[in-house]
Design a protein around this motif. Structure first.
Motif, short mmCIF file in Angstrom:
data_model
loop_
_atom_site.label_atom_id
_atom_site.label_comp_id
_atom_site.label_asym_id
_atom_site.label_seq_id
_atom_site.Cartn_x
_atom_site.Cartn_y
_atom_site.Cartn_z
N ALA A 87 -1.44 -6.02 7.38
CA ALA A 87 -2.77 -5.47 7.71
C ALA A 87 -3.59 -5.22 6.44
N LEU A 88 -2.96 -4.60 5.45
CA LEU A 88 -3.69 -4.30 4.20
C LEU A 88 -4.17 -5.58 3.54
N GLU A 89 -3.33 -6.63 3.57
CA GLU A 89 -3.72 -7.91 2.95
C GLU A 89 -4.93 -8.52 3.65
N ARG A 90 -5.14 -8.13 4.91
CA ARG A 90 -6.32 -8.61 5.65
C ARG A 90 -7.51 -7.69 5.44
N GLY A 91 -7.33 -6.66 4.63
CA GLY A 91 -8.43 -5.72 4.39
C GLY A 91 -8.56 -4.66 5.47
N THR A 92 -7.47 -4.42 6.21
CA THR A 92 -7.49 -3.44 7.30
C THR A 92 -6.87 -2.13 6.83
N HIS A 93 -7.51 -1.03 7.13
CA HIS A 93 -6.96 0.29 6.78
C HIS A 93 -5.75 0.59 7.67
N VAL A 94 -4.79 1.36 7.12
CA VAL A 94 -3.53 1.58 7.85
C VAL A 94 -3.18 3.06 7.92
N LEU A 95 -2.88 3.50 9.15
CA LEU A 95 -2.25 4.81 9.35
C LEU A 95 -0.85 4.52 9.88
N THR A 96 0.17 4.91 9.13
CA THR A 96 1.53 4.64 9.59
C THR A 96 2.26 5.93 9.91
N GLU A 97 3.12 5.83 10.92
CA GLU A 97 3.96 6.98 11.24
C GLU A 97 4.90 7.30 10.08
N LYS A 98 5.42 8.52 10.07
CA LYS A 98 6.47 8.90 9.15
C LYS A 98 7.78 8.30 9.59
N PRO A 99 8.75 8.12 8.75
CA PRO A 99 8.60 8.09 7.29
C PRO A 99 7.82 6.84 6.91
N ILE A 100 7.30 6.81 5.69
CA ILE A 100 6.47 5.67 5.30
C ILE A 100 7.19 4.34 5.58
N ALA A 101 8.49 4.30 5.31
CA ALA A 101 9.23 3.05 5.47
C ALA A 101 10.71 3.36 5.61
N ALA A 102 11.48 2.33 5.93
CA ALA A 102 12.92 2.52 6.08
C ALA A 102 13.61 2.68 4.73
N GLY A 103 12.98 2.18 3.67
CA GLY A 103 13.59 2.30 2.35
C GLY A 103 12.52 2.44 1.29
N VAL A 104 12.93 2.89 0.11
CA VAL A 104 11.96 3.20 -0.94
C VAL A 104 11.31 1.92 -1.50
N ASP A 105 12.02 0.81 -1.49
CA ASP A 105 11.42 -0.44 -2.02
C ASP A 105 10.28 -0.89 -1.13
N ALA A 116 -3.83 -2.91 -4.14
CA ALA A 116 -4.37 -4.26 -4.36
C ALA A 116 -5.57 -4.53 -3.44
N SER A 117 -5.50 -4.01 -2.22
CA SER A 117 -6.58 -4.30 -1.26
C SER A 117 -7.68 -3.25 -1.34
N GLY A 118 -7.36 -2.12 -1.96
CA GLY A 118 -8.35 -1.03 -2.02
C GLY A 118 -8.61 -0.39 -0.67
N ARG A 119 -7.67 -0.52 0.25
CA ARG A 119 -7.85 0.06 1.58
C ARG A 119 -6.94 1.28 1.76
N VAL A 120 -7.27 2.10 2.75
CA VAL A 120 -6.53 3.35 3.00
C VAL A 120 -5.14 3.05 3.53
N LEU A 121 -4.15 3.72 2.95
CA LEU A 121 -2.80 3.76 3.54
C LEU A 121 -2.45 5.24 3.68
N GLN A 122 -2.40 5.71 4.90
CA GLN A 122 -2.13 7.13 5.16
C GLN A 122 -0.85 7.23 5.98
N VAL A 123 -0.01 8.23 5.65
CA VAL A 123 1.23 8.44 6.41
C VAL A 123 1.05 9.70 7.26
N VAL A 124 1.55 9.66 8.48
CA VAL A 124 1.42 10.82 9.38
C VAL A 124 2.37 11.93 8.93
#
Ligand SMILES: NC(=O)c1ccc[n+]([C@@H]2O[C@H](COP(=O)([O-])OP(=O)(O)OC[C@H]3O[C@@H](n4cnc5c(N)ncnc54)[C@H](O)[C@@H]3O)[C@@H](O)[C@H]2O)c1
Length: 346
Positions: A87-105, A116-124
């Motif tokens: 989504a970010l690579e398409r220039g779309t802002h993202v609200l993702t549920e917690k945890p941010i991801a399954a792993g730190v990488d 890189a995209s300059g778009r919002v990435l927000q974690v709940v």
């Protein structure tokens, strides 16, 4: 002046996805244009309830087909990174549920994609918006407790392995209660303590009950951690899904400061103890604090939309790094538990 509506797509129709839909539906300047999830009946129901024009079974089809300004991700955790990055690579802002991801990488890659995209990435992080946490935050900030030097926080369940089977499968979730519940606890504890950096963690995990309760259970059912913060404060953590203990569900936060202390305990989602301990002129001056009004997903969603409306100067400030910092602490805890040694954070 008419404001152009923000076009949102939601991925996931479980409890979390429904909270996002409800949050967006309450905002007049947002249009829910698509929903993607695999449960056809549930999707049809939600489509009718919220008047959503287009639905999909797979998130990839939604991103390819519909023009979106923003995406909400409420899927099993292993999908947060691929959906967010696409989504970010398409220039779309993202609200993702917690945890941010399954792993730190994965979490690092998501933050890089946001930058890189300059778009919002927000974690709940909805638990920090609870009325009791907000009031405790106000009490600490007022200086009433002096300088906090010890904090004890946790979330423990007697019998509460999540019903959706993916939570207990490491390859789908990334971890057990430390990741699922602990991410909230770490978030509100560090938030309350003024966002100090973490120096070291020493943790242990067990899976004595989970492995007996469910086939394929390959995460921990309880995790304990001793966390040293760079400002000298000690934080202890406990999270469990399953333990022979008093309450079905309890979360807590205790703070000891140089001038006072506070104990907050929420049993089965009701505040059962919220006391401030103080002396005034050598006399005990304890009192019960009153929780403020609860915030939750509605507020998280509204804040996300505000960040999007804030334009590019705001977008760069919302790059998911708060979620990444929580992921780094959790990753260090798992490494400590595995090695049996204290782990220093970079
Ligand atoms: N913030 C909170 O309080 C809170 C509470 C519960 C869950 N969560 C988080 O929300 C997320 C979802 O949890 P849940 O309990 O709603 O899970 P769930 O299992 O009930 O729902 C997951 C949804 O993802 C969908 N999905 C899976 N693969 C998909 C794909 N390829 N394409 C499209 N959709 C797909 C499923 O169809 C389902 O609708 C998790 O990350 C969880 O940690 C947060």
């Amino acid at each position: 002046m008419t404001v152009e509506k923000i076009r949102v797509g939601v991925v996931g129709a479980g409890w979390a996805g429904q909270q996002h839909l409800k949050g967006y539906a309450a905002l007049p300047d947002v249009e829910i244009v698509a929903l993607a999830a695999m449960e056809a009946d549930q999707v049809a129901e939600l489509q009718a309830e919220y008047g959503i024009p287009t639905t999909f079974a797979r998130w990839e089809d939604m991103l390819e087909t519909v023009e979106l300004d923003a995406v909400s991700i409420a899927t099993p955790t292993f999908l947060h990174a691929p959906v967010a990055i696409a989504a970010l690579e398409r220039g779309t802002h993202v609200l993702t549920e917690k945890p941010i991801a399954a792993g730190v990488d994965d979490a690092r890659r998501m933050v890089e994609a946001s930058r890189a995209s300059g778009r919002v990435l927000q974690v709940v992080f909805n638990h920090r918006l609870r009325g009791d946490i907000a009031e405790l935050s106000r009490i600490i900030e007022s200086g009433e407790l002096g300088t906090p030097y010890v904090a004890k926080a946790g979330w423990s369940r007697r019998s509460g392995i999540p019903g959706s089977g993916w939570f207990a499968r490491k390859e789908l979730s990334g971890g057990g209660p430390l990741l699922d519940l602990g991410v909230h606890v770490i978030d509100y504890a560090l938030h309350l303590l003024g966002e100090p950096e973490v120096a070291t963690v020493s943790a242990s995990t067990y899976a004595e009950l989970g492995t007996k309760a469910m086939e394929g259970f390959d995460v921990e059912d309880i995790a304990l951690a001793f966390v040293r913060l760079k400002n000298g404060v000690t934080l202890t953590l406990e999270t469990s899904w399953d333990s022979f203990s008093r309450h079905e569900n309890v979360y807590w936060m205790t703070v000891y400061g140089t001038d006072g202390g506070a104990e907050l305990r929420v049993v089965d989602y009701e505040t059962s103890e919220f006391t401030v301990f103080r002396n005034e002129g050598g006399v005990v001056a304890d009192y019960d604090a009153t929780p403020g009004e609860n915030g939750g997903h509605d507020q998280v969603v509204a804040e996300f939309v505000t960040a999007i409306r804030g334009g590019e100067t705001e977008w760069v400030k919302h790059d998911g790094s708060l979620g990444l910092r929580r992921a780094e602490v959790i990753d260090a805890c798992y490494r400590s538990a595995e090695s049996g040694h204290e782990v220093a954070l970079a």
